[in-house]
Design a protein around this motif. Structure first.
Motif, PDB file in Angstrom:
ATOM      1  N   LEU A 180       2.854  -1.502   3.850  1.00  0.00           N
ATOM      2  CA  LEU A 180       2.492  -1.129   2.206  1.00  0.00           C
ATOM      3  C   LEU A 180       1.005  -1.151   2.183  1.00  0.00           C
ATOM      4  CD1 LEU A 180       3.422   0.151  -0.168  1.00  0.00           C
ATOM      5  CD2 LEU A 180       2.305  -1.975  -1.130  1.00  0.00           C
ATOM      6  N   VAL A 181       0.905   0.907   2.622  1.00  0.00           N
ATOM      7  CA  VAL A 181      -0.979   0.823   2.692  1.00  0.00           C
ATOM      8  C   VAL A 181      -1.094   1.496   1.382  1.00  0.00           C
ATOM      9  CG1 VAL A 181      -2.372   2.704   3.813  1.00  0.00           C
ATOM     10  CG2 VAL A 181       0.035   2.478   5.329  1.00  0.00           C
ATOM     11  N   LEU A 182      -2.501   1.023   1.281  1.00  0.00           N
ATOM     12  CA  LEU A 182      -2.693   0.877  -0.223  1.00  0.00           C
ATOM     13  C   LEU A 182      -4.245   1.785   0.011  1.00  0.00           C
ATOM     14  CD1 LEU A 182      -2.829  -2.632  -1.062  1.00  0.00           C
ATOM     15  CD2 LEU A 182      -1.201  -0.733  -1.746  1.00  0.00           C
ATOM     16  N   MET A 183      -3.755   3.000  -0.546  1.00  0.00           N
ATOM     17  CA  MET A 183      -4.958   4.214  -0.500  1.00  0.00           C
ATOM     18  C   MET A 183      -5.907   4.085  -1.477  1.00  0.00           C
ATOM     19  SD  MET A 183      -3.670   7.912   0.036  1.00  0.00           S
ATOM     20  CE  MET A 183      -5.275   9.345   0.111  1.00  0.00           C
ATOM     21  N   THR A 184      -7.120   3.894  -1.051  1.00  0.00           N
ATOM     22  CA  THR A 184      -7.975   4.022  -2.080  1.00  0.00           C
ATOM     23  C   THR A 184      -9.258   5.257  -1.506  1.00  0.00           C
ATOM     24  OG1 THR A 184      -9.183   3.262  -4.366  1.00  0.00           O
ATOM     25  CG2 THR A 184      -8.904   1.927  -1.915  1.00  0.00           C
ATOM     26  N   GLY A 185     -10.611   5.018  -2.553  1.00  0.00           N
ATOM     27  CA  GLY A 185     -12.024   5.459  -1.682  1.00  0.00           C
ATOM     28  C   GLY A 185     -12.583   4.775  -1.593  1.00  0.00           C
ATOM     29  N   PRO A 186     -13.347   4.547  -0.789  1.00  0.00           N
ATOM     30  CA  PRO A 186     -14.685   3.614  -0.370  1.00  0.00           C
ATOM     31  C   PRO A 186     -16.097   3.029  -1.485  1.00  0.00           C
ATOM     32  CG  PRO A 186     -15.374   5.654   0.921  1.00  0.00           C
ATOM     33  CD  PRO A 186     -13.637   5.701   0.502  1.00  0.00           C
ATOM     34  N   ASP A 187     -15.734   4.229  -2.336  1.00  0.00           N
ATOM     35  CA  ASP A 187     -15.772   3.573  -3.618  1.00  0.00           C
ATOM     36  C   ASP A 187     -15.904   3.041  -4.532  1.00  0.00           C
ATOM     37  OD1 ASP A 187     -14.852   6.423  -4.015  1.00  0.00           O
ATOM     38  OD2 ASP A 187     -17.550   6.882  -4.823  1.00  0.00           O
ATOM     39  N   LEU A 188     -14.043   2.950  -4.493  1.00  0.00           N
ATOM     40  CA  LEU A 188     -13.682   2.202  -5.764  1.00  0.00           C
ATOM     41  C   LEU A 188     -14.336   1.492  -6.287  1.00  0.00           C
ATOM     42  CD1 LEU A 188     -10.827   2.639  -7.136  1.00  0.00           C
ATOM     43  CD2 LEU A 188     -10.249   0.038  -6.198  1.00  0.00           C
ATOM     44  N   LEU A 211      -5.665  -8.305  -2.089  1.00  0.00           N
ATOM     45  CA  LEU A 211      -4.248  -8.628  -1.768  1.00  0.00           C
ATOM     46  C   LEU A 211      -3.389  -8.728  -0.445  1.00  0.00           C
ATOM     47  CD1 LEU A 211      -1.550  -8.129  -3.364  1.00  0.00           C
ATOM     48  CD2 LEU A 211      -1.837  -5.164  -3.507  1.00  0.00           C
ATOM     49  N   THR A 212      -4.623  -7.540   0.334  1.00  0.00           N
ATOM     50  CA  THR A 212      -4.393  -7.752   1.607  1.00  0.00           C
ATOM     51  C   THR A 212      -4.363  -9.167   2.745  1.00  0.00           C
ATOM     52  OG1 THR A 212      -6.243  -7.169   2.951  1.00  0.00           O
ATOM     53  CG2 THR A 212      -5.133  -5.267   2.254  1.00  0.00           C
ATOM     54  N   GLU A 213      -4.802  -9.520   1.706  1.00  0.00           N
ATOM     55  CA  GLU A 213      -4.817 -11.185   2.590  1.00  0.00           C
ATOM     56  C   GLU A 213      -3.768 -12.574   2.034  1.00  0.00           C
ATOM     57  OE1 GLU A 213      -8.876 -12.862   1.240  1.00  0.00           O
ATOM     58  OE2 GLU A 213      -9.971 -11.748   2.203  1.00  0.00           O
ATOM     59  N   ILE A 214      -3.080 -11.894   0.836  1.00  0.00           N
ATOM     60  CA  ILE A 214      -1.835 -12.066   0.102  1.00  0.00           C
ATOM     61  C   ILE A 214      -1.088 -11.921   0.513  1.00  0.00           C
ATOM     62  CG2 ILE A 214      -3.530 -13.458  -1.222  1.00  0.00           C
ATOM     63  CD1 ILE A 214      -2.420 -12.117  -3.536  1.00  0.00           C
ATOM     64  N   MET A 215      -0.730 -10.798   0.535  1.00  0.00           N
ATOM     65  CA  MET A 215       0.395 -10.041   0.408  1.00  0.00           C
ATOM     66  C   MET A 215       0.403  -9.534   2.364  1.00  0.00           C
ATOM     67  SD  MET A 215       1.790  -7.106  -0.647  1.00  0.00           S
ATOM     68  CE  MET A 215       3.463  -5.479  -0.207  1.00  0.00           C
ATOM     69  N   PRO A 216       1.703 -10.573   3.164  1.00  0.00           N
ATOM     70  CA  PRO A 216       1.152  -9.743   5.204  1.00  0.00           C
ATOM     71  C   PRO A 216       1.442  -8.169   5.118  1.00  0.00           C
ATOM     72  CG  PRO A 216       2.212 -11.590   4.401  1.00  0.00           C
ATOM     73  CD  PRO A 216       2.562 -11.503   3.317  1.00  0.00           C
ATOM     74  N   GLN A 217       2.613  -7.558   4.286  1.00  0.00           N
ATOM     75  CA  GLN A 217       2.927  -6.200   4.188  1.00  0.00           C
ATOM     76  C   GLN A 217       1.816  -5.055   4.131  1.00  0.00           C
ATOM     77  OE1 GLN A 217       3.764  -8.298   1.975  1.00  0.00           O
ATOM     78  NE2 GLN A 217       5.501  -8.556   3.207  1.00  0.00           N
ATOM     79  N   ALA A 218       0.677  -5.129   3.167  1.00  0.00           N
ATOM     80  CA  ALA A 218      -0.277  -4.584   2.435  1.00  0.00           C
ATOM     81  C   ALA A 218      -1.688  -4.312   3.438  1.00  0.00           C
ATOM     82  CB  ALA A 218      -1.453  -5.057   1.620  1.00  0.00           C
ATOM     83  N   ARG A 219      -2.250  -3.247   3.921  1.00  0.00           N
ATOM     84  CA  ARG A 219      -3.078  -2.860   5.110  1.00  0.00           C
ATOM     85  C   ARG A 219      -4.227  -1.865   3.527  1.00  0.00           C
ATOM     86  NH1 ARG A 219      -0.376  -5.731   6.801  1.00  0.00           N
ATOM     87  NH2 ARG A 219       0.469  -5.929   8.806  1.00  0.00           N
TER      88      ARG A 219
END
Length: 283
Positions: A65-73, A84-92
């Motif tokens: 699952l690719v979590l797409m956002t801006g670098p200035d969020l 979330l990417t640290e606790i959810m193995p599928q998240a990028r």
């Protein structure tokens, strides 16, 4: 045996051009709208309460699952996505600077995560306030085996799990409507070869039949479409009701999506928001 990679794209308040029905004159106006502190707090709450539980409980955990956002969020939301990417193995996490062409931005987000060795990539769009059932990944991968001869005709195919629930958040809480929706977006899989240079966003779900053959799987509730004040459009889409027992909605939501209807209803009342000012919101 064919390798089917399941690859989802989730845009969390991505700041860019086009790709949205709520229009703004300038990028700064859009930034002010997307990054408004109260809006982001609501978006995170819906994401955490509606979207994530079913994904974390998938019976087949083999997906990306690719979590797409801006670098200035703004913080703390960017840090929460990192956590979330640290606790959810599928998240990028994909931090994509504002790009005028939204489709190019989406492809930039997912391209690094496509498995070149996969035979097929099952692309899916995961809006940050909708949900898929806990067996969506398993079924989308398993059902492709039966659909493979049709896919091989054009090396493009959509599979639509069309039975779901529409939740609507209003001042007086959450309403639940059982709906069959054609290509709702949630629980719609687009199967492409890994070298297709396309994302799921390249094929608008409401007219996907112009781009590829499709199959409908109507058997069980597979998606939740959540209408709330911050929807970009909030249109339900073409379809019709299916019959069910309203007394069973809470149980179905808990079992199939890990959604706590009572907690969601309480939160909607606390937010106290009307429906969104969109031409077809809730229709």
């Amino acid at each position: 045996m064919m390798r089917v990679q399941m690859l989802g794209l989730c845009r969390f308040s991505y700041l860019g051009g086009r790709g949205f029905q709520v229009a703004h004159e300038t990028l700064e106006e859009r930034r002010a709208f997307l990054y408004h502190p109260e809006r982001l707090a609501r978006r995170w709450f819906w994401f955490e309460t509606v979207t994530l539980p079913g994904l974390l409980a998938q019976t087949d955990p083999d997906f990306t699952l690719v979590l797409m956002t801006g670098p200035d969020l703004p913080e703390p939301w960017l840090s929460r996505l990192r956590e979330l990417t640290e606790i959810m193995p599928q998240a990028r996490l994909a931090l994509v600077p504002p790009m005028e062409k939204h489709l190019d931005a989406c492809l930039a987000a997912i391209a690094p995560h496509i498995e070149p060795g996969a035979d097929v990539v099952g692309h899916f769009r995961q809006d940050d306030d909708d949900a898929v059932a806990v067996d969506y990944i398993r079924d989308a991968r398993r059902d492709f085996a039966a659909l493979r001869p049709l896919w091989e005709r054009r090396r493009r195919l959509s599979c639509d799990y069309s039975r779901g629930l529409v939740l609507k958040a209003m001042r007086d809480g959450i309403s639940v409507e059982p709906r069959m929706i054609y290509n709702a977006g949630a629980a719609l899989t687009v199967y492409l070869p890994p070298d297709a240079q396309r994302s799921v966003m390249h094929f608008p779900h409401w007219k996907i039949g112009l781009s590829m053959p499709g199959v409908t799987m109507p058997g069980k509730a597979m998606f939740v479409r959540f209408l709330n004040h911050d929807n970009d459009s909030g249109a339900i889409g073409a379809g019709y009701r299916w019959e069910g027992d309203p007394a069973g909605w809470a149980g179905l939501l808990a079992e199939r999506f890990r959604i706590d209807l009572e907690a969601l209803d309480r939160a909607a009342r606390d937010f106290g928001l009307p429906g969104a000012d969109r031409p077809r919101w809730g229709l």
